[in-house]
Scaffold this motif. Structure first.
Motif, PDB file in Angstrom:
ATOM      1  N   VAL A  77       0.836  -1.204   0.000  1.00 12.47           N
ATOM      2  CA  VAL A  77       0.000   0.000   0.000  1.00 12.47           C
ATOM      3  C   VAL A  77       0.871   1.255   0.000  1.00 12.47           C
ATOM      4  O   VAL A  77       0.563   2.238  -0.681  1.00 12.47           O
ATOM      5  N   THR A  81       0.922   4.185  -2.708  1.00  9.95           N
ATOM      6  CA  THR A  81       0.745   5.571  -2.291  1.00  9.95           C
ATOM      7  C   THR A  81       1.791   6.467  -2.924  1.00  9.95           C
ATOM      8  O   THR A  81       1.506   7.607  -3.301  1.00  9.95           O
ATOM      9  N   ALA A  84       0.649   7.405  -6.337  1.00 13.63           N
ATOM     10  CA  ALA A  84      -0.334   8.493  -6.291  1.00 13.63           C
ATOM     11  C   ALA A  84       0.347   9.807  -5.931  1.00 13.63           C
ATOM     12  O   ALA A  84      -0.047  10.873  -6.422  1.00 13.63           O
ATOM     13  N   SER A  99      -6.438  12.859  -3.126  1.00 14.05           N
ATOM     14  CA  SER A  99      -6.064  11.457  -3.348  1.00 14.05           C
ATOM     15  C   SER A  99      -4.692  11.156  -2.760  1.00 14.05           C
ATOM     16  O   SER A  99      -4.470  10.075  -2.209  1.00 14.05           O
ATOM     17  N   SER A 102      -5.182  11.181   1.210  1.00 17.01           N
ATOM     18  CA  SER A 102      -5.966  10.052   1.730  1.00 17.01           C
ATOM     19  C   SER A 102      -5.226   8.724   1.576  1.00 17.01           C
ATOM     20  O   SER A 102      -5.245   7.900   2.496  1.00 17.01           O
ATOM     21  N   SER A 103      -4.565   8.521   0.447  1.00 17.13           N
ATOM     22  CA  SER A 103      -3.794   7.283   0.306  1.00 17.13           C
ATOM     23  C   SER A 103      -2.575   7.293   1.229  1.00 17.13           C
ATOM     24  O   SER A 103      -2.179   6.252   1.752  1.00 17.13           O
TER      25      SER A 103
END
Length: 159
Positions: A77, A81, A84, A99, A102-103
């Motif tokens: 994850v 991230t 992003a 985005s 939040s990620s």
């Protein structure tokens, strides 16, 4: 634009975090592979041991299985991230901020969970150098990911 001065800092933290998350995911994958290959072998005529755990790791201690699983998830994850985050760094506007933040928060929360399990593993002792590397990286990542989130969120660019 406001916050352009922190863009190099955010970029540096993004690259650092990506590399560390990739290392955490790689070593956690190795530990999971070791557990699969050296775990219990159940065949015809064999019974499951009395204290069988599906998260049995022949390396480390009782917390190793949980720590490795959550470190693997946090590593994957966290690396996603960073991807992003690259989009946000590239465009650096208010539309790409939600985005990225939040990620980043999701990766940070998973990292904190894995770090808590790493602290439990440290307390129980009996682990090898690779597991110590995961522990150290999780502790460092819990701080650097938070700083990254604060930097990109604190820059607050205007549309």
């Amino acid at each position: 634009m406001a916050g352009d001065g922190v863009k190099p800092i955010a970029s540096l933290l993004l690259v650092l975090n990506f590399c560390m998350y990739a290392i955490v995911a790689t070593i956690s994958g190795w530990a999971l592979d070791v557990a699969i290959h050296r775990g219990f072998t159940i065949g015809p005529g064999f019974e499951v041991p009395a204290h069988f755990s599906p998260i049995f790791f022949p390396i480390g201690n009782g917390a190793t299985g949980f720590m490795v699983i959550f470190a693997l998830v946090a590593g994957v994850v966290g690396a996603a991230t960073a991807i992003a985050g690259v989009d946000h760094i590239r465009s650096w506007n208010y539309d790409s901020l939600p985005s990225a933040v939040s990620s980043g928060i999701a990766a940070w929360a998973l990292t904190l969970l894995a770090m808590g399990l790493a602290c439990k593993e440290i307390e129980l002792e009996g682990r090898n150098a690779r597991l110590r590397t995961i522990e150290a990286f999780l502790i460092i990542l819990s701080a650097t990911q938070l700083i990254y989130i604060l930097v990109i969120h604190g820059a607050r660019t205007r549309a």
